[in-house]
Write a protein that holds these residues in place. Structure first.
Motif, PDB file in Angstrom:
ATOM      1  N   LEU A 166      -0.630  -8.858   0.491  1.00 55.07           N
ATOM      2  CA  LEU A 166      -1.849  -9.184  -0.237  1.00 55.07           C
ATOM      3  C   LEU A 166      -3.074  -9.024   0.648  1.00 55.07           C
ATOM      4  O   LEU A 166      -4.119  -8.513   0.216  1.00 55.07           O
ATOM      5  N   GLU A 167      -2.962  -9.456   1.894  1.00 53.82           N
ATOM      6  CA  GLU A 167      -4.078  -9.295   2.829  1.00 53.82           C
ATOM      7  C   GLU A 167      -4.340  -7.812   3.105  1.00 53.82           C
ATOM      8  O   GLU A 167      -5.493  -7.370   3.172  1.00 53.82           O
ATOM      9  N   ARG A 168      -3.274  -7.052   3.242  1.00 55.77           N
ATOM     10  CA  ARG A 168      -3.429  -5.628   3.520  1.00 55.77           C
ATOM     11  C   ARG A 168      -3.960  -4.858   2.313  1.00 55.77           C
ATOM     12  O   ARG A 168      -4.654  -3.846   2.472  1.00 55.77           O
ATOM     13  N   LEU A 169      -3.634  -5.319   1.124  1.00 55.77           N
ATOM     14  CA  LEU A 169      -4.070  -4.628  -0.081  1.00 55.77           C
ATOM     15  C   LEU A 169      -5.584  -4.516  -0.130  1.00 55.77           C
ATOM     16  O   LEU A 169      -6.138  -3.498  -0.555  1.00 55.77           O
ATOM     17  N   ASP A 170      -6.267  -5.533   0.330  1.00 55.71           N
ATOM     18  CA  ASP A 170      -7.731  -5.519   0.304  1.00 55.71           C
ATOM     19  C   ASP A 170      -8.326  -4.780   1.504  1.00 55.71           C
ATOM     20  O   ASP A 170      -9.406  -4.203   1.401  1.00 55.71           O
ATOM     21  N   LYS A 171      -7.623  -4.819   2.644  1.00 52.57           N
ATOM     22  CA  LYS A 171      -8.193  -4.232   3.857  1.00 52.57           C
ATOM     23  C   LYS A 171      -7.643  -2.844   4.176  1.00 52.57           C
ATOM     24  O   LYS A 171      -8.381  -1.960   4.623  1.00 52.57           O
ATOM     25  N   ASN A 172      -6.354  -2.660   3.959  1.00 48.96           N
ATOM     26  CA  ASN A 172      -5.714  -1.415   4.357  1.00 48.96           C
ATOM     27  C   ASN A 172      -4.460  -1.207   3.507  1.00 48.96           C
ATOM     28  O   ASN A 172      -3.336  -1.436   3.963  1.00 48.96           O
ATOM     29  N   PRO A 173      -4.623  -0.776   2.269  1.00 51.43           N
ATOM     30  CA  PRO A 173      -3.510  -0.756   1.321  1.00 51.43           C
ATOM     31  C   PRO A 173      -2.325   0.115   1.740  1.00 51.43           C
ATOM     32  O   PRO A 173      -1.192  -0.172   1.364  1.00 51.43           O
ATOM     33  N   LEU A 190      -4.966  -0.403  16.662  1.00 52.25           N
ATOM     34  CA  LEU A 190      -3.814  -0.815  15.860  1.00 52.25           C
ATOM     35  C   LEU A 190      -4.200  -1.516  14.565  1.00 52.25           C
ATOM     36  O   LEU A 190      -3.368  -1.682  13.685  1.00 52.25           O
ATOM     37  N   GLY A 191      -5.451  -1.949  14.465  1.00 54.39           N
ATOM     38  CA  GLY A 191      -5.921  -2.554  13.225  1.00 54.39           C
ATOM     39  C   GLY A 191      -5.681  -4.041  13.149  1.00 54.39           C
ATOM     40  O   GLY A 191      -4.627  -4.538  13.559  1.00 54.39           O
ATOM     41  N   ASP A 192      -6.645  -4.779  12.644  1.00 53.61           N
ATOM     42  CA  ASP A 192      -6.564  -6.236  12.579  1.00 53.61           C
ATOM     43  C   ASP A 192      -5.442  -6.736  11.675  1.00 53.61           C
ATOM     44  O   ASP A 192      -5.005  -7.883  11.796  1.00 53.61           O
ATOM     45  N   THR A 193      -4.969  -5.882  10.750  1.00 55.29           N
ATOM     46  CA  THR A 193      -3.946  -6.342   9.811  1.00 55.29           C
ATOM     47  C   THR A 193      -2.532  -5.948  10.223  1.00 55.29           C
ATOM     48  O   THR A 193      -1.580  -6.276   9.537  1.00 55.29           O
ATOM     49  N   SER A 194      -2.382  -5.242  11.340  1.00 58.23           N
ATOM     50  CA  SER A 194      -1.047  -4.811  11.750  1.00 58.23           C
ATOM     51  C   SER A 194      -0.260  -5.983  12.322  1.00 58.23           C
ATOM     52  O   SER A 194      -0.815  -6.916  12.896  1.00 58.23           O
ATOM     53  N   ASP A 195       1.063  -5.918  12.169  1.00 63.38           N
ATOM     54  CA  ASP A 195       1.925  -6.951  12.737  1.00 63.38           C
ATOM     55  C   ASP A 195       1.764  -7.026  14.247  1.00 63.38           C
ATOM     56  O   ASP A 195       1.833  -8.105  14.837  1.00 63.38           O
ATOM     57  N   VAL A 196       1.553  -5.873  14.881  1.00 61.76           N
ATOM     58  CA  VAL A 196       1.425  -5.860  16.338  1.00 61.76           C
ATOM     59  C   VAL A 196       0.252  -6.725  16.771  1.00 61.76           C
ATOM     60  O   VAL A 196       0.361  -7.554  17.681  1.00 61.76           O
ATOM     61  N   VAL A 197      -0.892  -6.543  16.115  1.00 61.80           N
ATOM     62  CA  VAL A 197      -2.093  -7.291  16.501  1.00 61.80           C
ATOM     63  C   VAL A 197      -2.008  -8.754  16.078  1.00 61.80           C
ATOM     64  O   VAL A 197      -2.343  -9.664  16.843  1.00 61.80           O
ATOM     65  N   ILE A 250      -4.078   1.411  -4.851  1.00 57.38           N
ATOM     66  CA  ILE A 250      -4.643   0.086  -5.121  1.00 57.38           C
ATOM     67  C   ILE A 250      -4.458  -0.272  -6.593  1.00 57.38           C
ATOM     68  O   ILE A 250      -4.077  -1.398  -6.935  1.00 57.38           O
ATOM     69  N   ASP A 251      -4.734   0.689  -7.467  1.00 60.69           N
ATOM     70  CA  ASP A 251      -4.561   0.432  -8.900  1.00 60.69           C
ATOM     71  C   ASP A 251      -3.118   0.050  -9.215  1.00 60.69           C
ATOM     72  O   ASP A 251      -2.859  -0.868 -10.015  1.00 60.69           O
ATOM     73  N   TYR A 252      -2.177   0.734  -8.577  1.00 57.46           N
ATOM     74  CA  TYR A 252      -0.774   0.443  -8.809  1.00 57.46           C
ATOM     75  C   TYR A 252      -0.397  -0.938  -8.278  1.00 57.46           C
ATOM     76  O   TYR A 252       0.229  -1.748  -8.984  1.00 57.46           O
ATOM     77  N   LEU A 253      -0.778  -1.236  -7.054  1.00 58.96           N
ATOM     78  CA  LEU A 253      -0.375  -2.493  -6.426  1.00 58.96           C
ATOM     79  C   LEU A 253      -1.060  -3.704  -7.045  1.00 58.96           C
ATOM     80  O   LEU A 253      -0.507  -4.814  -7.020  1.00 58.96           O
ATOM     81  N   ASN A 254      -2.235  -3.511  -7.607  1.00 59.71           N
ATOM     82  CA  ASN A 254      -2.936  -4.632  -8.242  1.00 59.71           C
ATOM     83  C   ASN A 254      -2.118  -5.247  -9.371  1.00 59.71           C
ATOM     84  O   ASN A 254      -2.240  -6.439  -9.678  1.00 59.71           O
ATOM     85  N   ASP A 255      -1.274  -4.455 -10.001  1.00 56.93           N
ATOM     86  CA  ASP A 255      -0.442  -4.964 -11.085  1.00 56.93           C
ATOM     87  C   ASP A 255       0.676  -5.876 -10.577  1.00 56.93           C
ATOM     88  O   ASP A 255       1.358  -6.530 -11.370  1.00 56.93           O
ATOM     89  N   PHE A 256       0.882  -5.902  -9.247  1.00 58.22           N
ATOM     90  CA  PHE A 256       1.969  -6.699  -8.666  1.00 58.22           C
ATOM     91  C   PHE A 256       1.453  -7.775  -7.706  1.00 58.22           C
ATOM     92  O   PHE A 256       2.200  -8.281  -6.878  1.00 58.22           O
ATOM     93  N   GLY A 300      -0.324   3.553   8.312  1.00 60.00           N
ATOM     94  CA  GLY A 300      -1.326   2.864   7.536  1.00 60.00           C
ATOM     95  C   GLY A 300      -2.749   2.968   8.047  1.00 60.00           C
ATOM     96  O   GLY A 300      -3.701   2.738   7.305  1.00 60.00           O
ATOM     97  N   LEU A 301      -2.949   3.292   9.292  1.00 60.45           N
ATOM     98  CA  LEU A 301      -4.285   3.246   9.872  1.00 60.45           C
ATOM     99  C   LEU A 301      -5.086   4.505   9.552  1.00 60.45           C
ATOM    100  O   LEU A 301      -4.547   5.611   9.482  1.00 60.45           O
ATOM    101  N   ASP A 302      -6.394   4.317   9.380  1.00 54.84           N
ATOM    102  CA  ASP A 302      -7.243   5.392   8.870  1.00 54.84           C
ATOM    103  C   ASP A 302      -7.366   6.594   9.802  1.00 54.84           C
ATOM    104  O   ASP A 302      -7.701   7.681   9.359  1.00 54.84           O
ATOM    105  N   TYR A 303      -7.129   6.395  11.105  1.00 59.23           N
ATOM    106  CA  TYR A 303      -7.306   7.536  12.006  1.00 59.23           C
ATOM    107  C   TYR A 303      -6.124   8.490  11.993  1.00 59.23           C
ATOM    108  O   TYR A 303      -6.168   9.563  12.585  1.00 59.23           O
ATOM    109  N   TYR A 304      -5.020   8.108  11.335  1.00 60.63           N
ATOM    110  CA  TYR A 304      -3.898   9.033  11.184  1.00 60.63           C
ATOM    111  C   TYR A 304      -4.179  10.014  10.056  1.00 60.63           C
ATOM    112  O   TYR A 304      -4.792   9.670   9.041  1.00 60.63           O
ATOM    113  N   CYS A 305      -3.696  11.243  10.222  1.00 65.13           N
ATOM    114  CA  CYS A 305      -3.877  12.252   9.185  1.00 65.13           C
ATOM    115  C   CYS A 305      -2.766  13.292   9.306  1.00 65.13           C
ATOM    116  O   CYS A 305      -2.043  13.337  10.305  1.00 65.13           O
TER     117      CYS A 305
END
Length: 414
Positions: A196-203, A55-62, A181-187, A259-264
């Motif tokens: 903000l935490e997710r932007l760096d770990k899992n945008p 589920l990822g360290d940055t998810s609300d569930v975790v 990331i480029d887009y969100l960095n402007d905000f 959001g998680l990398d294993y989804y495709c």
């Protein structure tokens, strides 16, 4: 709060609620069975790492919702918040990858510590399907078709909408990640703390944010679909074509992501607007990277989960309770004979109610209270003749039947 009250966010499934619950769960089970899926059950708690990895360290569930505790052996375990991780773990620990492809169905309780509201509880139940070892887009189509068939069978599909999107392949994800990331960095000065935490770990998880200000920012973000590789575009086209062939309507929702990398590739949700804010009744997608990320061999996977409680709210009416056969003995000898008759009928799958005491009036009153369909009445005279009296409680019609013919006479009420 009194210890004699249910814990906040839990509820009792009393007979009427249980009939609705069973109608949903059994219907999902039958729909999955029609597609060749076999039922499995994994433990309701796992080592915490199973869910942290998936589920990822940055998810609300975790970070906010998991029920995690240390057991008496010093192990950190977690009540399962969802079903897919346990199935993937079972695939690895059971050495089942040699038997791929595998088609699994499950139903059971899940646990999340969140604010209880209509359609969302801290202990809730999900049904789900997982298709493992199939990398072709036909697998995505089949899994969605099971969900549609399930909702159709409970009479809800015509009130629902299938929302569909694609997350593409690894190349697509990497290209979009850089642009996002480029887009969100402007905000950065306007994003919520969680984003903000997710932007760096899992945008990509920023796109899932429930914060109203984040949602306004995300509304103008670049679209994932503009950065799909040719291979990803072809995969999605084949999924859409397969759904078209089956006559399954859908709406493309370019903001629907995982959001998680294993989804495709394919992700989807089926929503029902009449449920209000908690309108999602079924959601899923392709997770080809999950088993490999958990330490197993790279294994394709696609599936969905559906909330039983939410789907229960979509039933147009509560399924009727089964109506029993009431046996009404008059006298001590009849009591003993009634017990034998009840046993014989129950072994033949009849639902039988045999009261514990009372005269004729009290026993008939009970028969009406439990909405029995027929009363089997016997006393000394009936025993001597080898027969019983049958009274149809809806019409009042009454007739005598020989004991040897009783099962046949009651066959319509089995």
């Amino acid at each position: 709060m009194s210890a004699l009250q249910p814990v906040r966010g839990t509820h009792d499934l009393l007979p009427e609620d249980m009939r609705r619950f069973r109608e949903v769960a059994d219907t999902a089970r039958r729909a999955a069975l029609c597609f060749g899926y076999h039922e499995v059950a994994t433990p309701i708690f796992e080592f915490t790492e199973v869910f942290k990895r998936t589920l990822g360290d940055t998810s609300d569930v975790v970070t906010k919702e998991m029920y995690t505790f240390t057991d008496k052996g010093g192990e950190t375990v977690t009540l399962r918040p969802e079903g897919t991780a346990g199935v993937a773990r079972a695939l690895i620990s059971g050495g089942l990858t040699q038997h791929l492809p595998l088609k699994y169905f499950y139903v059971g309780p899940m646990f999340r510590y969140e604010r209880p509201q209509k359609g969302r509880m801290r202990q809730f139940h999900q049904t789900g399907v997982e298709l493992l070892g199939v990398k072709e887009p036909q697998g995505d189509v089949e899994v969605i078709a099971i969900g549609v068939e399930f909702l159709r069978r409970i009479g809800a599909w015509e009130r629902c909408e299938l929302e569909l999107n694609t997350l593409g392949d690894t190349a697509s994800r990497q290209a979009y990640r850089r642009v996002l990331i480029d887009y969100l960095n402007d905000f950065r000065d306007r994003l919520s703390k969680d984003s903000l935490e997710r932007l760096d770990k899992n945008p990509l998880r920023v796109l899932d944010s429930k914060d109203e200000n984040d949602q306004k920012i995300v509304a103008d973000a670049p679209l994932y679909s503009d950065y799909l590789s040719p291979e990803a575009q072809d995969f999605f086209a084949r999924v859409k074509g397969g759904l078209d062939d089956l006559g399954i309507a859908y709406r493309i929702n370019p903001r629907l992501v995982r959001g998680l990398d294993y989804y495709c590739h394919t992700c989807f949700e089926i929503t029902c607007p009449e449920l209000g804010a908690q309108k999602t009744v079924l959601a899923g997608g392709r997770y080809d990277g999950l088993v490999g990320m958990m330490g197993g061999p790279e294994t394709a996977g696609v599936g969905w989960a559906s909330g039983v409680e939410r789907c229960s709210m979509l039933l147009k009416e509560t399924p009727a309770a089964a109506r029993p056969i009431a046996i009404v003995p008059l006298g001590e000898a009849a009591e003993r004979k009634a017990a034998q008759i009840a046993g014989d009928l129950r072994r033949q799958d009849f639902m039988v109610d045999l009261g514990y005491s009372g005269n004729m009036g009290k026993r008939m009153k009970r028969a009406n209270k439990i909405e029995a369909v027929v009363a089997v009445i016997l006393g000394d005279d009936e025993i001597a003749k080898g027969e019983v009296s049958l009274k149809l409680l809806d019409t009042g019609e009454q007739k005598n039947v020989r004991l040897t013919d009783l099962e046949a006479a009651l066959a319509a009420y089995r």
